[in-house]
Design a protein around this motif. Sequence first.
Motif: not given
Length: 107
Positions: A1-22
């Motif tokens: 369960m902790d690994n799933l949370h970590e993956k979701k957190l990583q994807k969310a951080k990547q999405k925020v970075e993409e939006i900041k770049k935009f």
Amino acid sequence: MDNLHEKKLQKAKQKVEEIKKFYKHVITYVLVNLFLTFVWTFSFKIFGDLVFSNQYNSEGFKHIPFWLVWGIFLLFDALKTFGFITFFDKKWEEKKIEEYMKESDNL
């Protein structure tokens, strides 16, 4: 369960970075084009008679406006950032990486 949370957190951080770049792309677009339009008049040829320029007269723009061309690229960036274009997205990258890794295992 902790690994799933970590993956979701990583994807969310990547999405925020993409939006900041935009948003940085949008700010750069506005500032550079304001500068080019009001401060510096320029034109340059690309292919034959195809000329990009921010110069205008009473009838409108003399050539293809630079802001229009850049704006088209900005539009595609927006569509990609906010999920409307899925070509070459992260899932595609991950799939291709896995494909090439499997290919190299077979060598």
